[in-house]
Motif scaffolding. Structure first.
Motif, PDB file in Angstrom:
ATOM      1  N   GLU A 137       1.567  -1.494   0.147  1.00 59.32           N
ATOM      2  CA  GLU A 137       0.206   0.063  -0.021  1.00 59.32           C
ATOM      3  C   GLU A 137       0.779   0.589   0.080  1.00 59.32           C
ATOM      4  N   ILE A 138       0.634   2.053  -0.772  1.00 53.71           N
ATOM      5  CA  ILE A 138       1.751   3.289  -1.214  1.00 53.71           C
ATOM      6  C   ILE A 138       0.372   3.989  -1.295  1.00 53.71           C
ATOM      7  N   GLU A 157       8.685 -10.671 -14.983  1.00 45.98           N
ATOM      8  CA  GLU A 157       7.542 -10.413 -15.173  1.00 45.98           C
ATOM      9  C   GLU A 157       8.165  -9.082 -14.056  1.00 45.98           C
ATOM     10  N   LEU A 158       6.877  -8.225 -14.662  1.00 48.25           N
ATOM     11  CA  LEU A 158       7.157  -6.697 -14.108  1.00 48.25           C
ATOM     12  C   LEU A 158       5.788  -6.092 -13.300  1.00 48.25           C
ATOM     13  N   THR A 159       5.727  -5.622 -12.457  1.00 44.69           N
ATOM     14  CA  THR A 159       4.345  -4.640 -12.146  1.00 44.69           C
ATOM     15  C   THR A 159       4.829  -3.238 -12.397  1.00 44.69           C
ATOM     16  N   ILE A 160       4.146  -1.666 -12.795  1.00 39.80           N
ATOM     17  CA  ILE A 160       4.713  -1.431 -11.726  1.00 39.80           C
ATOM     18  C   ILE A 160       3.277  -0.416 -10.556  1.00 39.80           C
ATOM     19  N   LEU A 161       3.502   0.236 -10.131  1.00 44.81           N
ATOM     20  CA  LEU A 161       2.566   0.980  -8.830  1.00 44.81           C
ATOM     21  C   LEU A 161       3.314   2.454  -9.474  1.00 44.81           C
ATOM     22  N   TYR A 162       1.786   3.601  -9.383  1.00 40.27           N
ATOM     23  CA  TYR A 162       2.681   4.790  -9.701  1.00 40.27           C
ATOM     24  C   TYR A 162       2.168   6.166  -9.489  1.00 40.27           C
ATOM     25  N   ASN A 163       2.345   7.096  -9.613  1.00 42.76           N
ATOM     26  CA  ASN A 163       1.261   9.126  -8.974  1.00 42.76           C
ATOM     27  C   ASN A 163       1.933   9.599  -9.580  1.00 42.76           C
ATOM     28  N   PHE A 164       1.294  10.248 -10.159  1.00 49.72           N
ATOM     29  CA  PHE A 164       1.483  11.559 -11.181  1.00 49.72           C
ATOM     30  C   PHE A 164       1.094  13.181 -10.385  1.00 49.72           C
ATOM     31  N   PRO A 165       1.509  14.046 -10.218  1.00 53.28           N
ATOM     32  CA  PRO A 165       1.031  14.999  -9.971  1.00 53.28           C
ATOM     33  C   PRO A 165      -0.603  15.993 -10.367  1.00 53.28           C
ATOM     34  N   ALA A 166      -0.810  16.367  -9.595  1.00 54.94           N
ATOM     35  CA  ALA A 166      -2.263  16.669  -9.334  1.00 54.94           C
ATOM     36  C   ALA A 166      -3.030  17.613 -10.586  1.00 54.94           C
ATOM     37  N   PHE A 167      -4.117  17.730 -10.610  1.00 55.32           N
ATOM     38  CA  PHE A 167      -4.824  18.009 -11.121  1.00 55.32           C
ATOM     39  C   PHE A 167      -4.554  19.649 -11.554  1.00 55.32           C
ATOM     40  N   ASP A 168      -4.829  20.111 -12.241  1.00 60.47           N
ATOM     41  CA  ASP A 168      -5.521  21.723 -12.703  1.00 60.47           C
ATOM     42  C   ASP A 168      -6.492  21.749 -12.903  1.00 60.47           C
ATOM     43  N   VAL A 169      -7.589  21.285 -11.986  1.00 56.12           N
ATOM     44  CA  VAL A 169      -9.263  21.477 -12.201  1.00 56.12           C
ATOM     45  C   VAL A 169      -9.471  21.989 -13.545  1.00 56.12           C
ATOM     46  N   PHE A 170      -9.138  23.413 -13.653  1.00 54.19           N
ATOM     47  CA  PHE A 170      -9.671  24.300 -14.629  1.00 54.19           C
ATOM     48  C   PHE A 170      -8.848  24.092 -16.232  1.00 54.19           C
ATOM     49  N   LYS A 171      -7.376  23.719 -16.158  1.00 54.01           N
ATOM     50  CA  LYS A 171      -6.460  23.587 -17.275  1.00 54.01           C
ATOM     51  C   LYS A 171      -6.806  22.111 -17.653  1.00 54.01           C
ATOM     52  N   VAL A 186      -2.676   5.851  -6.046  1.00 55.17           N
ATOM     53  CA  VAL A 186      -1.463   4.912  -6.702  1.00 55.17           C
ATOM     54  C   VAL A 186      -2.101   4.085  -7.663  1.00 55.17           C
ATOM     55  N   MET A 187      -1.524   3.967  -8.921  1.00 56.66           N
ATOM     56  CA  MET A 187      -2.514   3.141  -9.611  1.00 56.66           C
ATOM     57  C   MET A 187      -1.674   1.810 -10.440  1.00 56.66           C
ATOM     58  N   THR A 188      -1.878   0.814 -10.666  1.00 53.30           N
ATOM     59  CA  THR A 188      -1.288  -0.370 -11.164  1.00 53.30           C
ATOM     60  C   THR A 188      -1.419  -0.769 -12.508  1.00 53.30           C
ATOM     61  N   PHE A 189      -0.095  -1.176 -12.898  1.00 51.20           N
ATOM     62  CA  PHE A 189       0.041  -1.465 -14.224  1.00 51.20           C
ATOM     63  C   PHE A 189       1.091  -2.457 -14.792  1.00 51.20           C
ATOM     64  N   ASN A 190       0.580  -3.255 -15.932  1.00 52.45           N
ATOM     65  CA  ASN A 190       1.351  -4.820 -15.849  1.00 52.45           C
ATOM     66  C   ASN A 190       1.954  -4.464 -17.199  1.00 52.45           C
ATOM     67  N   PHE A 223       7.115  11.669 -11.331  1.00 50.87           N
ATOM     68  CA  PHE A 223       6.326  10.293 -10.645  1.00 50.87           C
ATOM     69  C   PHE A 223       6.727   9.662  -9.112  1.00 50.87           C
ATOM     70  N   TYR A 224       6.483   8.961  -9.268  1.00 53.53           N
ATOM     71  CA  TYR A 224       7.045   8.021  -7.583  1.00 53.53           C
ATOM     72  C   TYR A 224       5.611   6.933  -7.583  1.00 53.53           C
ATOM     73  N   GLY A 225       6.415   6.093  -7.130  1.00 53.83           N
ATOM     74  CA  GLY A 225       5.627   4.600  -6.657  1.00 53.83           C
ATOM     75  C   GLY A 225       6.541   3.533  -7.033  1.00 53.83           C
ATOM     76  N   ALA A 226       6.125   2.559  -7.108  1.00 61.57           N
ATOM     77  CA  ALA A 226       7.294   0.719  -7.121  1.00 61.57           C
ATOM     78  C   ALA A 226       6.854   0.215  -8.215  1.00 61.57           C
ATOM     79  N   TYR A 227       8.482  -0.320  -8.138  1.00 60.38           N
ATOM     80  CA  TYR A 227       8.230  -2.192  -8.963  1.00 60.38           C
ATOM     81  C   TYR A 227       8.256  -2.842  -8.328  1.00 60.38           C
ATOM     82  N   LEU A 228       7.771  -4.030  -8.608  1.00 63.80           N
ATOM     83  CA  LEU A 228       7.768  -5.460  -8.499  1.00 63.80           C
ATOM     84  C   LEU A 228       8.741  -5.701  -9.827  1.00 63.80           C
ATOM     85  N   VAL A 229       9.564  -6.932  -9.934  1.00 65.14           N
ATOM     86  CA  VAL A 229      10.433  -7.318 -10.429  1.00 65.14           C
ATOM     87  C   VAL A 229      10.236  -9.298 -10.636  1.00 65.14           C
TER      88      VAL A 229
END
Length: 290
Positions: free
Chosen positions: A54-55, A99-113, A70-74, A129-135
């Protein structure tokens, strides 16, 4: 009957107008990424190996800093292909494939932009970006991915994961060709036997990094616009070209877990040093791994 048709038509018209506005892009991103990430979680290494990781996301802080969760991508197949292209071979056992699983996050939204501050060159969170790699996967000699025969971190192999992530999964999906992509990762320091994420024995790597920035003039639809929004910043307004190089800092924490036969790497990439240090201290180090 006519009244019902009129009301229905009016609802669809309002919905259509809303979807065309920048304001719609944040709720669209939240909905799409919640579903898409959930689908990838089902096939992730966490699910296969029984790993609970849990991140924290931006929803855990009071600042407007990061996306709420934080999101997950394989992409095991893509990573294997990337290793083949770099090394000319894939030196891993076929019966224990990489095998690779990526957990990642990116900067917040500017809602009006209608887009993430990932694109904003005036934001300290630009390009971050930040997160984790599982290999998982072993070499022909039986070594786990990212580690040498003596159990120390293989610094060259370790850099391949963030390079694959940023070049193939970020830049390519924003429309920049592979020949234009830049990723110059240089190790600055290595610290061993670090306590992190609730356990000991991690190796911390700090690196300088020059890579492409993500500000650009959109040319047609790119799949990544569903999560980041479409870039609302004009490069020329900031004296920049599309995807102009940016000096950044990278930090990785790596450790091999024998019980799961999996290498885990926490990571942060940021153009602003304060963002990197704050993310490490207040968010990533609070991750729970069990």
């Amino acid at each position: 009957m006519k009244r019902k048709l009129f009301i229905t038509g009016a609802i669809f018209a309002v919905l259509f107008v809303f979807l065309c506005l920048p304001l719609s892009r944040y709720p669209i991103s939240l909905a799409v990424m919640k579903i898409y990430s959930g689908l990838h979680e089902r096939d992730s290494l966490m699910e296969k190996k029984g790993i609970s990781l849990e991140i924290p996301g931006g929803g855990t802080t009071e600042e407007k800093d990061w996306y709420p969760f934080v999101m997950t991508f394989n992409d095991s197949a893509g990573f294997r292909q990337f290793i083949r292209e770099k090394d000319g071979e894939l030196p891993y056992e076929m019966e224990n494939p990489l095998e690779l699983t990526i957990l990642y996050n990116f900067p917040a939204f500017d809602v009006f932009k209608g887009c993430s501050d990932l694109y904003n060159p005036q934001s300290p969170y630009y390009n971050s970006f930040y997160g984790a790699y599982l290999v998982s996967g072993r070499t022909a000699e039986g070594r786990p991915y990212g580690f040498s025969a003596d159990g120390s971190l293989d610094l060259e192999a370790t850099s391949q994961v963030p390079q694959f992530d940023f070049q193939r999964l970020v830049l390519t999906h924003l429309g920049i060709g592979s020949r234009q992509q830049l990723f110059d990762w240089k190790i600055q320091s290595v610290r061993k036997n670090v306590d992190y994420g609730g356990s000991s024995g991690w190796t911390r790597v700090d690196a300088s990094l020059i890579t492409n920035g993500v500000i650009h003039r959109p040319e047609g639809f790119q799949r990544s616009y569903l999560q980041y929004g479409s870039c609302a910043y004009v490069p020329e307004d900031y004296g920049m070209d599309s995807f102009a190089p940016v000096s950044m800092r990278g930090r990785l924490y790596g450790k091999y877990f024998a019980d799961w036969d999996t290498s885990i790497f926490f990571y942060i990439m940021a153009a602003d040093e304060d963002v990197l240090e704050s993310c490490d201290a207040k968010i990533l180090s609070k991750s729970v791994l069990k």
